[in-house]
Design an enzyme around this catalytic site. Structure first.
Site, short mmCIF file in Angstrom:
data_model
loop_
_atom_site.label_atom_id
_atom_site.label_comp_id
_atom_site.label_asym_id
_atom_site.label_seq_id
_atom_site.Cartn_x
_atom_site.Cartn_y
_atom_site.Cartn_z
CG HIS A 34 -1.76 1.18 1.42
ND1 HIS A 34 -3.13 1.15 1.32
CD2 HIS A 34 -1.45 2.48 1.71
CE1 HIS A 34 -3.62 2.36 1.53
NE2 HIS A 34 -2.62 3.18 1.79
CD GLU A 35 1.68 3.81 3.53
OE1 GLU A 35 2.12 4.89 3.05
OE2 GLU A 35 0.53 3.70 3.98
CG HIS A 38 0.38 5.95 -1.00
ND1 HIS A 38 -0.75 6.36 -1.67
CD2 HIS A 38 -0.05 5.45 0.20
CE1 HIS A 38 -1.82 6.11 -0.93
NE2 HIS A 38 -1.43 5.56 0.21
#
Length: 233
Positions: A34-35, A38
């Protein structure tokens, strides 16, 4: 979610263990993705901040926030350390910031789809081998439960992060559609909005709002991931 399982009064200790294992998989494998999503999206759009700070990595220790991880274990949704992003490096700051923010929840939805596909694959194999019924004492029941928990937690994380309240991803997506004059009025109050959000979160105030959305997404993903196997059948 762990809290609701323990409060139910009919606790299956093995189910609790399976939930904890699935939560740890999310914390150590899915949250880093998820990170990373980004950071990678920001990098592709011109911002090297995450890469320069060592956050463009799948190493979980670079991303884990212990409070956020505890929340995932206890209630099924939480957060990691936010990846640093500098919108000054974007060609179109509002649009590119929204795309960068959206990448995280999309990764969770993709993880939920993968879990749903595996779940439906196992169920299809069980049906074809005339072994579909699996009691709660069987190993296969807990294997299915593991993938179901993975799907549910990832859906919860996606929905949670899309809430349009700072500092969640949804607020950055919303800002892409708001005029600058309104943004300048909101920004001085972001800290107070975040504090109010945390109070509501810890008091369980978002449960009733998020639950119908999570249920709709869960049903939709299950329908979608069952399609390939229904066609093959």
């Amino acid at each position: 979610m762990l809290l609701s399982m323990l409060r139910s009064g009919n606790v299956n200790i093995i189910s609790v263990i399976v939930y904890i294992i699935s939560s740890l998989i999310v914390i150590f494998l899915v949250l880093p993705v998820h990170e990373w999503a980004h950071g990678f999206t920001a990098y592709r759009l011109g911002d090297r901040t995450a890469k320069n700070m060592g956050r463009l990595t799948l190493n979980p220790m670079a991303h884990i926030d212990y409070m956020g991880a505890a929340m995932i274990l206890l209630v099924g949704f939480g957060w990691a350390k936010p990846v640093p992003v500098d919108a000054r490096f974007f060609k179109k700051p509002k649009r590119d910031m929204a795309l960068t923010a959206l990448a995280g929840p999309v990764s969770n939805l993709l993880a939920a789809i993968v879990a749903g596909l595996i779940l439906n694959l196992i169920q299809t194999i069980l049906i074809r081998t005339n072994s579909y019924y699996v009691g709660q004492s069987s190993l296969m029941y807990y294997v299915l439960l593991f993938f179901e928990f993975l799907e549910i937690i990832n859906i919860s994380l996606a929905v949670f992060n899309l809430i349009p309240i700072p500092p969640l991803d949804g607020s950055k997506i919303l800002m892409a559609f708001l005029p600058d004059s309104l943004l300048h009025r909101i920004q001085p109050y972001e800290m107070y909005i975040t504090m109010g959000f945390m109070v509501l979160l810890l008091s369980g105030g978002f449960g009733g709002i998020l639950s119908p959305i999570q249920t709709a997404l869960y049903n939709g993903i299950n329908w979608l991931t069952a399609l390939p196997f229904s066609w093959a059948w």
